[in-house]
Scaffold this motif. Structure first.
Motif, short mmCIF file in Angstrom:
data_model
loop_
_atom_site.label_atom_id
_atom_site.label_comp_id
_atom_site.label_asym_id
_atom_site.label_seq_id
_atom_site.Cartn_x
_atom_site.Cartn_y
_atom_site.Cartn_z
N ARG A 43 0.84 -1.21 0.00
CA ARG A 43 0.00 0.00 0.00
C ARG A 43 0.86 1.25 0.00
NH1 ARG A 43 -3.03 -3.53 3.41
NH2 ARG A 43 -5.09 -3.99 2.49
N ARG A 44 1.95 1.21 0.77
CA ARG A 44 2.87 2.35 0.81
C ARG A 44 3.49 2.58 -0.57
NH1 ARG A 44 4.77 7.20 2.54
NH2 ARG A 44 7.04 7.27 2.62
N SER A 45 3.84 1.51 -1.26
CA SER A 45 4.42 1.63 -2.60
C SER A 45 3.44 2.27 -3.56
CB SER A 45 4.84 0.25 -3.11
OG SER A 45 5.88 -0.30 -2.33
N MET A 46 2.19 1.86 -3.47
CA MET A 46 1.16 2.43 -4.34
C MET A 46 0.96 3.91 -4.03
SD MET A 46 -1.33 -0.91 -4.20
CE MET A 46 -2.76 -0.16 -4.96
N GLU A 47 1.01 4.25 -2.75
CA GLU A 47 0.88 5.67 -2.37
C GLU A 47 2.04 6.48 -2.93
OE1 GLU A 47 0.77 5.62 1.85
OE2 GLU A 47 -1.30 4.84 1.97
N LEU A 48 3.22 5.86 -3.00
CA LEU A 48 4.40 6.55 -3.51
C LEU A 48 4.46 6.57 -5.03
CD1 LEU A 48 7.10 5.28 -0.99
CD2 LEU A 48 6.10 7.57 -1.11
N GLY A 49 3.50 5.88 -5.67
CA GLY A 49 3.38 6.03 -7.11
C GLY A 49 3.81 4.86 -7.97
N THR A 50 3.94 3.65 -7.41
CA THR A 50 4.25 2.53 -8.29
C THR A 50 3.14 2.36 -9.32
OG1 THR A 50 3.30 1.04 -6.61
CG2 THR A 50 5.71 1.19 -6.73
N ALA A 51 3.56 2.04 -10.53
CA ALA A 51 2.59 1.89 -11.62
C ALA A 51 2.06 0.48 -11.73
CB ALA A 51 3.24 2.31 -12.94
N PHE A 52 2.88 -0.50 -11.30
CA PHE A 52 2.45 -1.90 -11.35
C PHE A 52 2.99 -2.59 -10.09
CE2 PHE A 52 6.25 -1.15 -13.78
CZ PHE A 52 7.09 -2.24 -13.61
N THR A 53 2.07 -3.10 -9.29
CA THR A 53 2.41 -3.65 -7.97
C THR A 53 1.85 -5.05 -7.85
OG1 THR A 53 2.15 -1.40 -7.08
CG2 THR A 53 2.33 -3.21 -5.49
N ALA A 54 2.73 -6.02 -7.64
CA ALA A 54 2.30 -7.40 -7.42
C ALA A 54 2.25 -7.66 -5.92
CB ALA A 54 3.24 -8.39 -8.11
N ILE A 55 1.17 -8.29 -5.47
CA ILE A 55 0.95 -8.41 -4.03
C ILE A 55 0.90 -9.85 -3.53
CG2 ILE A 55 -0.21 -6.19 -3.86
CD1 ILE A 55 -2.89 -7.73 -3.88
N GLY A 56 1.17 -10.82 -4.40
CA GLY A 56 1.12 -12.20 -3.95
C GLY A 56 1.77 -13.15 -4.93
N VAL A 57 2.09 -14.34 -4.42
CA VAL A 57 2.68 -15.42 -5.21
C VAL A 57 1.83 -16.67 -4.99
CG1 VAL A 57 4.74 -16.83 -5.58
CG2 VAL A 57 4.99 -14.42 -4.95
N ASP A 58 1.51 -17.36 -6.06
CA ASP A 58 0.61 -18.51 -5.92
C ASP A 58 1.11 -19.55 -4.92
OD1 ASP A 58 2.69 -19.41 -7.60
OD2 ASP A 58 1.38 -19.69 -9.34
N LEU A 59 2.39 -19.89 -4.99
CA LEU A 59 2.93 -20.89 -4.06
C LEU A 59 2.82 -20.42 -2.61
CD1 LEU A 59 6.14 -22.32 -5.79
CD2 LEU A 59 4.14 -23.61 -5.02
N ALA A 60 3.09 -19.15 -2.37
CA ALA A 60 3.02 -18.62 -1.00
C ALA A 60 1.59 -18.69 -0.47
CB ALA A 60 3.53 -17.19 -0.97
N VAL A 61 0.62 -18.39 -1.33
CA VAL A 61 -0.78 -18.45 -0.91
C VAL A 61 -1.18 -19.88 -0.59
CG1 VAL A 61 -3.15 -18.15 -1.73
CG2 VAL A 61 -1.46 -16.36 -2.14
N VAL A 62 -0.72 -20.84 -1.39
CA VAL A 62 -1.02 -22.25 -1.12
C VAL A 62 -0.41 -22.68 0.21
CG1 VAL A 62 -0.59 -24.62 -1.87
CG2 VAL A 62 -1.28 -22.89 -3.54
N VAL A 63 0.86 -22.36 0.42
CA VAL A 63 1.54 -22.74 1.67
C VAL A 63 0.83 -22.12 2.87
CG1 VAL A 63 3.66 -22.50 3.01
CG2 VAL A 63 3.79 -23.12 0.60
N ASP A 64 0.54 -20.82 2.79
CA ASP A 64 -0.11 -20.14 3.91
C ASP A 64 -1.50 -20.71 4.18
OD1 ASP A 64 2.10 -18.56 4.13
OD2 ASP A 64 1.20 -16.79 3.21
N GLY A 65 -2.26 -20.95 3.11
CA GLY A 65 -3.63 -21.44 3.28
C GLY A 65 -3.68 -22.85 3.83
N VAL A 66 -2.83 -23.72 3.30
CA VAL A 66 -2.81 -25.11 3.76
C VAL A 66 -2.32 -25.19 5.20
CG1 VAL A 66 -1.75 -27.37 3.40
CG2 VAL A 66 -2.54 -26.04 1.44
N THR A 67 -1.30 -24.38 5.53
CA THR A 67 -0.78 -24.37 6.89
C THR A 67 -1.83 -23.85 7.87
OG1 THR A 67 1.47 -24.02 6.08
CG2 THR A 67 1.06 -23.50 8.39
#
Length: 254
Positions: free
Chosen positions: A223-247
């Motif tokens: 959110r801070r990056s977007m406030e500072l003006g990033t034009a394209f911001t990625a906020i997640g990785v599929d593998l990380a979401v799977v690991v976090d969700g399954v855990t």
């Protein structure tokens, strides 16, 4: 038939922010799921994943079913042969990793362009040209191609303006993980010194009118990056979401 439009590039030019997600799981199902979830762009990663070049095509085809979602592809390396093959598959936006100098950025630009402006090999019947049906594809391809370069070391950060100013570079992506290691904080992408350098890079890029982007799993920093003006911001990785969700599911039954 006209050239396929690159909505990602158009949004960069218009100043519209684009929210993205990282795809590192091979096949066509996961990229299609990510596209269906409403992100502006999905990154098909072949650098830090077991996804091979031949796996890119089905991913692109899956994402194409969602016309409001742009596919971005990261080759494993800044290599003209890889770039040529990925472009022929119909990828329009590439993120080139580990660009360390203006010369390396110029090499990526050359690999993206047909002669006489570059060295991309010409093939007539490819998905990129809509199998030869796109009018004047070889002459006009660069109009809809978008090149993002990745700055992820102290050396590259010191040369940020000269890299970003190369003609044909459409945006600069700051890589927090590698940058943190290069700055002496391996495994600490959220270290205050790393964050300070990244935020400084956003400003430096804004000062010369070049769009900036980042991938971060730190929601506050996203959110801070977007406030500072990033034009394209990625906020997640599929593998990380799977690991976090399954855990998390397992923990609820512990």
């Amino acid at each position: 038939m006209d050239l396929p439009k690159n909505h990602f590039k158009a949004a960069l030019k218009s100043g519209k922010h684009q929210l993205g997600f990282w795809n590192s799981i091979g096949g066509n199902t996961v990229p299609e799921i990510l596209a269906a979830c409403g992100y502006d762009w999905v990154m098909v990663d072949t650098e830090h994943s077991p996804v091979e070049v031949v796996d890119i095509l089905p991913a692109l085809q899956a994402i194409a079913g969602y016309p409001d979602v742009s596919a971005v592809v990261r080759p494993a390396i800044n290599d003209p042969v890889l770039i040529k093959r990925i472009l022929d598959m119909g990828a329009q936006t590439l993120l080139i990793p580990y660009v360390q100098s203006a010369e390396e950025a110029k090499a990526a630009v050359s690999a993206m362009r047909y002669p006489p402006a570059g060295i991309r090999g010409v093939a007539g019947v490819t998905r990129a040209s809509r199998f030869g049906k796109a009018t004047d594809y070889v002459k006009r391809a660069s109009e809809e191609l978008c090149l993002l370069v990745q700055v992820e070391t102290k050396t590259a950060l010191d040369r940020l303006e000269e890299i970003a100013s190369v003609d044909g570079v459409d945006g600069v992506f700051i890589g927090p993980a590698d940058l943190s290691a290069s700055l002496g904080y391996p495994g600490e992408p959220n270290h205050p010194d790393v964050i300070r350098q990244i935020e400084g890079a956003y400003k430096r890029l804004a000062d010369i009118g070049v769009p900036s982007g980042v991938l971060t799993l730190n929601e506050d920093f996203a959110r801070r990056s977007m406030e500072l003006g990033t034009a394209f911001t990625a906020i997640g990785v599929d593998l990380a979401v799977v690991v976090d969700g399954v855990t998390a599911l397992r923990d609820r039954f512990s």
